[in-house]
Design an enzyme around this catalytic site. Structure first.
Site, PDB file in Angstrom:
ATOM      1  N   THR A 119       8.144  19.899   2.563  1.00 49.16           N
ATOM      2  CA  THR A 119       7.576  20.004   1.213  1.00 49.16           C
ATOM      3  C   THR A 119       6.157  20.543   1.271  1.00 49.16           C
ATOM      4  O   THR A 119       5.746  21.364   0.442  1.00 49.16           O
ATOM      5  CB  THR A 119       7.602  18.628   0.520  1.00 49.16           C
TER       6      THR A 119
ATOM      7  N   GLU B 259      -7.930 -16.905 -11.626  1.00 50.41           N
ATOM      8  CA  GLU B 259      -8.258 -18.280 -11.988  1.00 50.41           C
ATOM      9  C   GLU B 259      -9.766 -18.503 -12.017  1.00 50.41           C
ATOM     10  O   GLU B 259     -10.294 -19.182 -12.910  1.00 50.41           O
ATOM     11  CB  GLU B 259      -7.617 -19.255 -10.984  1.00 50.41           C
TER      12      GLU B 259
ATOM     13  N   TRP C 277       8.587  24.463 -13.883  1.00 47.33           N
ATOM     14  CA  TRP C 277       8.734  23.000 -13.903  1.00 47.33           C
ATOM     15  C   TRP C 277      10.130  22.685 -14.414  1.00 47.33           C
ATOM     16  O   TRP C 277      10.581  23.274 -15.404  1.00 47.33           O
ATOM     17  CB  TRP C 277       7.700  22.342 -14.818  1.00 47.33           C
TER      18      TRP C 277
ATOM     19  N   ARG D 299       2.866   7.040  -9.283  1.00 44.68           N
ATOM     20  CA  ARG D 299       2.021   7.302  -8.120  1.00 44.68           C
ATOM     21  C   ARG D 299       0.847   6.336  -8.073  1.00 44.68           C
ATOM     22  O   ARG D 299       0.493   5.812  -7.016  1.00 44.68           O
ATOM     23  CB  ARG D 299       1.490   8.739  -8.172  1.00 44.68           C
TER      24      ARG D 299
ATOM     25  N   ALA E 153      15.779  22.364  -7.468  1.00 42.69           N
ATOM     26  CA  ALA E 153      15.060  23.636  -7.393  1.00 42.69           C
ATOM     27  C   ALA E 153      16.083  24.760  -7.339  1.00 42.69           C
ATOM     28  O   ALA E 153      17.271  24.539  -7.062  1.00 42.69           O
ATOM     29  CB  ALA E 153      14.156  23.683  -6.159  1.00 42.69           C
TER      30      ALA E 153
ATOM     31  N   ASP F 287       5.505  23.958  -0.685  1.00 42.07           N
ATOM     32  CA  ASP F 287       4.823  23.848  -1.977  1.00 42.07           C
ATOM     33  C   ASP F 287       3.310  23.711  -1.877  1.00 42.07           C
ATOM     34  O   ASP F 287       2.618  23.898  -2.880  1.00 42.07           O
ATOM     35  CB  ASP F 287       5.369  22.639  -2.760  1.00 42.07           C
TER      36      ASP F 287
ATOM     37  N   LEU G 170      14.614  14.514   3.837  1.00 43.42           N
ATOM     38  CA  LEU G 170      13.921  13.243   4.037  1.00 43.42           C
ATOM     39  C   LEU G 170      14.389  12.195   3.034  1.00 43.42           C
ATOM     40  O   LEU G 170      14.656  11.047   3.403  1.00 43.42           O
ATOM     41  CB  LEU G 170      12.408  13.449   3.922  1.00 43.42           C
TER      42      LEU G 170
ATOM     43  N   SER H 206       7.607  15.302  12.255  1.00 38.30           N
ATOM     44  CA  SER H 206       7.997  14.981  13.629  1.00 38.30           C
ATOM     45  C   SER H 206       7.349  15.893  14.655  1.00 38.30           C
ATOM     46  O   SER H 206       7.015  15.466  15.763  1.00 38.30           O
ATOM     47  CB  SER H 206       9.520  15.047  13.772  1.00 38.30           C
TER      48      SER H 206
ATOM     49  N   HIS I  95     -10.585 -14.004  -8.001  1.00 36.74           N
ATOM     50  CA  HIS I  95      -9.223 -14.067  -8.487  1.00 36.74           C
ATOM     51  C   HIS I  95      -9.198 -14.420  -9.969  1.00 36.74           C
ATOM     52  O   HIS I  95     -10.205 -14.836 -10.553  1.00 36.74           O
ATOM     53  CB  HIS I  95      -8.423 -15.083  -7.677  1.00 36.74           C
TER      54      HIS I  95
END
Length: 367
Positions: free
Chosen positions: A199, A55, A173, A187, A165, A203, A304, A229, A53
């Site tokens: 997605t 410390e 882009w 990320r 989109a 994609d 989602l 699902s 750590h």
């Protein structure tokens, strides 16, 4: 009583802690500075779980000079044996005279115990200096300890008319390169990246971290989670070809696609279903908290993302707005059914705005 010098040294400790932004998970990001007679005699920051750590590293750097020093630490020193021994004991053994901690550790296993151990040993202790900054640095860890679930952040990019989109689904882009590089930083600091099967099907994203855009070593790859699902994820999807674990959250009990996905390298996690028959998102967050996930980064389609929004599970929205128009037939940011009156609208506050090249980044949180 804290002083201007105390604030200066704590700010230095926070800068050190930020060096672990991408690497300490699931541990908090912590920095420590040891000061004696107005001079830094040792400092350190926590790098990775299982390693010393902050410390301990600062005490090693200081050696005997730690005796009588003040320790500035961004989080209460731990008082329990986890992956490493208690830092509170190390500070006591080193003869530190004073400890200034930015905040108390929200971990119930510590929660004031480290500070109590220091005080019992006769060390002067002060808590609360730059607490807001320290908590912001560990917002996911704090969320998991206090609320039992990770901090959930949705990232989205939209045109000025609120479209993500074209009607065909084409979206590359909307934003420029500076905004896309910024996404890599969000990320990289996350414990897990979440998207939906739609997605993946539309994609075929890599859904990873690209060091060349991040500008540094991201450390371990975050867990990638697909909410699926009915187990429609293709086993040949590109994300299986990238480093890092893949978790597929599902309500399906069909063994054939499950075996194919497990053969591709995925872990299939059965979860309870909502009334709609889809994966319970609340159950997903609970499962990820049990896996010690601190921050969740969602990049998903309007269905989602909208489900997370309408269920009140979103803590933060990072929205990149590009100075373009995609037309009224383009795809929306979120699908938000049931908002049929102004008093039912979802209200958010803007926490920060920033220009990134030609684009604007907004950080928003629920009111």
């Amino acid at each position: 009583m804290t002083t201007t010098d105390d604030a200066r040294w704590m700010a230095r400790a926070l800068r050190l802690a930020r060096r672990g932004l991408y690497t300490t998970d699931p541990n908090p990001r912590v920095g420590c500075v040891l000061v004696r007679d107005g001079e830094v005699v040792g400092e350190g920051w926590h790098r990775r779980a299982g390693e010393p750590h902050a410390e301990v590293l600062a005490l090693r750097a200081a050696g005997e000079a730690a005796r009588g020093a003040t320790a500035y630490v961004t989080l209460e020193p731990c008082s329990h044996h986890g992956r490493t021994p208690p830092c509170a004991d190390a500070l006591v053994s080193a003869g530190v005279a004073r400890v200034v901690a930015a905040m108390e550790d929200p971990n119930p296993r510590v929660a004031g115990g480290g500070l109590a151990r220091l005080r019992a040993a006769g060390i002067a202790v002060e808590v609360g200096l730059m607490a807001a900054e320290a908590e912001a640095l560990n917002i996911g860890f704090v969320s998991r300890m206090r609320r039992g679930r990770p901090w959930l952040r949705i990232k989205s990019a939209a045109s000025l008319d609120g479209r993500t989109a074209l009607a065909s689904g084409e979206s590359r882009w909307i934003t420029g390169a500076p905004a896309r590089r910024d996404v890599q930083r969000w990320r990289a600091r996350a414990s897990a990246l979440i998207t939906g099967v739609d997605t993946v099907l539309a994609d075929d994203p890599r859904f990873d971290i690209r060091p060349e855009e991040l500008g540094c070593d991201p450390g371990r790859p975050p867990l990638r989670v697909i909410v699926d699902s009915r187990l429609r994820t293709p086993p040949q999807a590109r994300l299986f070809q990238r480093p890092g674990a893949v978790l597929i959250a599902t309500v399906s009990e069909d063994p054939l696609p499950r075996r194919a996905l497990e053969a591709a390298g995925a872990e299939v996690l059965p979860l309870p279903a909502e009334a709609s028959g889809r994966v319970s998102l609340a159950a997903l967050l609970e499962a990820l908290a049990r896996r010690e996930a601190n921050e969740l980064h969602v990049e998903a389609g309007p269905t989602l993302s909208g489900a997370f929004m309408t269920q009140g599970l979103v803590d933060e929205l990072v929205l990149y707005q590009a100075p373009v128009f995609l037309g009224h037939e383009g795809r929306p940011l979120f699908r938000l059914p049931g908002i049929d009156a102004m008093d039912r609208r979802l209200q958010w506050r803007i926490e920060e705005t920033r220009r990134l090249g030609r684009d604007l980044r907004l950080i928003l949180r629920p009111c």
